[in-house]
Design a protein around this motif. Sequence first.
Motif, PDB file in Angstrom:
ATOM      1  N   THR A  70       0.855  -1.184   0.000  1.00 18.46           N
ATOM      2  CA  THR A  70       0.000   0.000   0.000  1.00 18.46           C
ATOM      3  C   THR A  70       0.889   1.231   0.000  1.00 18.46           C
ATOM      4  O   THR A  70       1.965   1.227   0.604  1.00 18.46           O
ATOM      5  CB  THR A  70      -0.955  -0.005   1.213  1.00 18.46           C
ATOM      6  OG1 THR A  70      -1.812   1.140   1.150  1.00 18.46           O
ATOM      7  CG2 THR A  70      -0.222  -0.026   2.530  1.00 18.46           C
ATOM      8  N   PHE A  71       0.453   2.274  -0.703  1.00 18.32           N
ATOM      9  CA  PHE A  71       1.240   3.494  -0.861  1.00 18.32           C
ATOM     10  C   PHE A  71       0.623   4.627  -0.047  1.00 18.32           C
ATOM     11  O   PHE A  71      -0.575   4.642   0.237  1.00 18.32           O
ATOM     12  CB  PHE A  71       1.287   3.938  -2.326  1.00 18.32           C
ATOM     13  CG  PHE A  71       2.105   3.043  -3.225  1.00 18.32           C
ATOM     14  CD1 PHE A  71       2.958   2.086  -2.715  1.00 18.32           C
ATOM     15  CD2 PHE A  71       2.019   3.189  -4.603  1.00 18.32           C
ATOM     16  CE1 PHE A  71       3.714   1.274  -3.544  1.00 18.32           C
ATOM     17  CE2 PHE A  71       2.758   2.386  -5.456  1.00 18.32           C
ATOM     18  CZ  PHE A  71       3.614   1.425  -4.924  1.00 18.32           C
ATOM     19  N   ILE A  72       1.461   5.621   0.262  1.00 14.30           N
ATOM     20  CA  ILE A  72       0.986   6.816   0.939  1.00 14.30           C
ATOM     21  C   ILE A  72       1.933   7.960   0.598  1.00 14.30           C
ATOM     22  O   ILE A  72       3.122   7.744   0.358  1.00 14.30           O
ATOM     23  CB  ILE A  72       0.906   6.608   2.470  1.00 14.30           C
ATOM     24  CG1 ILE A  72       0.244   7.812   3.152  1.00 14.30           C
ATOM     25  CG2 ILE A  72       2.272   6.315   3.066  1.00 14.30           C
ATOM     26  CD1 ILE A  72      -0.077   7.582   4.616  1.00 14.30           C
ATOM     27  N   GLY A  73       1.402   9.184   0.564  1.00 16.38           N
ATOM     28  CA  GLY A  73       2.246  10.350   0.309  1.00 16.38           C
ATOM     29  C   GLY A  73       2.046  10.905  -1.076  1.00 16.38           C
ATOM     30  O   GLY A  73       0.916  11.049  -1.546  1.00 16.38           O
ATOM     31  N   TYR A  85      16.425   5.947  -8.151  1.00 13.16           N
ATOM     32  CA  TYR A  85      15.087   6.489  -7.907  1.00 13.16           C
ATOM     33  C   TYR A  85      15.215   7.812  -7.135  1.00 13.16           C
ATOM     34  O   TYR A  85      15.800   7.847  -6.051  1.00 13.16           O
ATOM     35  CB  TYR A  85      14.238   5.499  -7.111  1.00 13.16           C
ATOM     36  CG  TYR A  85      14.104   4.164  -7.814  1.00 13.16           C
ATOM     37  CD1 TYR A  85      13.247   4.001  -8.891  1.00 13.16           C
ATOM     38  CD2 TYR A  85      14.866   3.067  -7.406  1.00 13.16           C
ATOM     39  CE1 TYR A  85      13.143   2.793  -9.553  1.00 13.16           C
ATOM     40  CE2 TYR A  85      14.760   1.848  -8.047  1.00 13.16           C
ATOM     41  CZ  TYR A  85      13.905   1.719  -9.122  1.00 13.16           C
ATOM     42  OH  TYR A  85      13.805   0.515  -9.778  1.00 13.16           O
ATOM     43  N   GLY A  86      14.642   8.875  -7.706  1.00 11.24           N
ATOM     44  CA  GLY A  86      14.802  10.197  -7.119  1.00 11.24           C
ATOM     45  C   GLY A  86      13.626  10.675  -6.303  1.00 11.24           C
ATOM     46  O   GLY A  86      13.772  11.534  -5.435  1.00 11.24           O
ATOM     47  N   SER A  87      12.423  10.142  -6.559  1.00 11.68           N
ATOM     48  CA  SER A  87      11.243  10.579  -5.826  1.00 11.68           C
ATOM     49  C   SER A  87      10.168   9.513  -5.941  1.00 11.68           C
ATOM     50  O   SER A  87      10.220   8.639  -6.816  1.00 11.68           O
ATOM     51  CB  SER A  87      10.713  11.915  -6.378  1.00 11.68           C
ATOM     52  OG  SER A  87      10.274  11.769  -7.717  1.00 11.68           O
ATOM     53  N   GLY A  88       9.168   9.609  -5.062  1.00 12.62           N
ATOM     54  CA  GLY A  88       8.055   8.668  -5.136  1.00 12.62           C
ATOM     55  C   GLY A  88       7.375   8.485  -3.794  1.00 12.62           C
ATOM     56  O   GLY A  88       7.737   9.090  -2.782  1.00 12.62           O
ATOM     57  N   TRP A  89       6.348   7.640  -3.806  1.00  9.84           N
ATOM     58  CA  TRP A  89       5.517   7.394  -2.631  1.00  9.84           C
ATOM     59  C   TRP A  89       6.256   6.588  -1.569  1.00  9.84           C
ATOM     60  O   TRP A  89       7.179   5.823  -1.856  1.00  9.84           O
ATOM     61  CB  TRP A  89       4.267   6.614  -3.023  1.00  9.84           C
ATOM     62  CG  TRP A  89       3.270   7.368  -3.822  1.00  9.84           C
ATOM     63  CD1 TRP A  89       2.298   8.217  -3.366  1.00  9.84           C
ATOM     64  CD2 TRP A  89       3.113   7.344  -5.252  1.00  9.84           C
ATOM     65  NE1 TRP A  89       1.557   8.718  -4.408  1.00  9.84           N
ATOM     66  CE2 TRP A  89       2.029   8.197  -5.584  1.00  9.84           C
ATOM     67  CE3 TRP A  89       3.772   6.682  -6.282  1.00  9.84           C
ATOM     68  CZ2 TRP A  89       1.604   8.404  -6.885  1.00  9.84           C
ATOM     69  CZ3 TRP A  89       3.349   6.888  -7.590  1.00  9.84           C
ATOM     70  CH2 TRP A  89       2.284   7.742  -7.876  1.00  9.84           C
ATOM     71  N   ALA A  90       5.813   6.738  -0.339  1.00 12.92           N
ATOM     72  CA  ALA A  90       6.210   5.816   0.724  1.00 12.92           C
ATOM     73  C   ALA A  90       5.384   4.546   0.593  1.00 12.92           C
ATOM     74  O   ALA A  90       4.284   4.559   0.018  1.00 12.92           O
ATOM     75  CB  ALA A  90       5.985   6.450   2.096  1.00 12.92           C
ATOM     76  N   ALA A  91       5.898   3.442   1.112  1.00  9.23           N
ATOM     77  CA  ALA A  91       5.217   2.168   0.943  1.00  9.23           C
ATOM     78  C   ALA A  91       5.285   1.339   2.211  1.00  9.23           C
ATOM     79  O   ALA A  91       6.266   1.377   2.953  1.00  9.23           O
ATOM     80  CB  ALA A  91       5.830   1.383  -0.219  1.00  9.23           C
TER      81      ALA A  91
END
Length: 390
Positions: free
Chosen positions: A108-111, A212-218
Amino acid sequence: SACLVGSEMCIRDRRRVRAIELDLDSLVTITTTQGQKKGSHGPIPAPQPFPLPYQDNFESYALEQEAKYFSDQTGSWTIYQTSRGRVMRQSVPLQPIEWCSQSPSPITFIGSHSFRDYSVSFDTFIETKGSSTVGGRATSGGCGNNYQSGYFFTVSDNGSWTLFAGTKVLKSGTHPNIRPAMVFNIKIVLNGTDISAYINQQLVTEATDSQYGSGWAAVGSSYDYVQFDNFVMTPIVKPDNCGSGINVDVANCNLNREQTWTVNADGTISLKTRPSLCLSVSGKDPNSGGPNVVVQTCDARSAAQQWVLSNTGSTIYNKGYKQCLDITNQSTASCANVELWDCDGGSNQSWYVQTGSGDILAADGKCLDVGSGPNSVSYTHLTLPTIYSV
């Protein structure tokens, strides 16, 4: 009751059969009740950025509800009651038959996809077997979503761990003190090209990678029953300069490892890096007149250095002064002073404590800090041997 006459839908009541003609691709609700009408809703709130720093202990939700802001990609993530309180639980024990290429494990992702430098941590409990995963800079979701995009730190019930960049293994090893059916904390820290992984606030491994430079927390797990609690997501920001000396304040968290805290069995709270210094009380706050909080040479016999956490972990109480740790004048500013004040349940006396890791945050997400120069801002970690009752 419902019936079918030829190709038409119908309703059979006591007196007659009534045919209903339905359009293609339509969805119709049939009911025997009365008084239905269209609902309404107030104005849609204006869009806002994700509220970092962010934390959730999952206590405010109904059972089986989904936690706010989490975007489930695979698996089932709902609120579950335990003897330790409410947690978020992954509750699909077997991999289902999938209709598209998805993650090989629940996630599941968040942010936000734009988040770059931050830390993610939570307490986890593997009920019988399996693994728990914390991740960041995840870049894809839905079909095609997998652990192949982002950084992930996975810990299994036997203590084996792996730090991934996509499918590439950056580091791996075994932690000697992990077993099934125990609560432990895992964390990943992403700061530029530096990736760090922690278990119970102890650094396990570090790596350098720029994929990877950016993205969601998991948050992830294996297809097993795995619990998650005390989720904390904190941005890495430039340290505040809160001056020098022994004064205690709150400031933006920057994960500085030089200043962490330990709650000792004798009631004192000491600096981990300088264990001879303890949280204490000396003098008066110049703004409010309340007893001022500082660090001083540890002396367990001093009532000013005797601290108690409430049984909910939300307040920190000084036995000598019979008052609570308090942010002066309810300030939310960086470098705001910390004092003692009569316990009143205010948000400026609320401290978010992770019982597994010992992390502690003020209600607005700032961290307890000793004002000792530009490198003084610390992400405050309390190692809690016991939770006392006031």
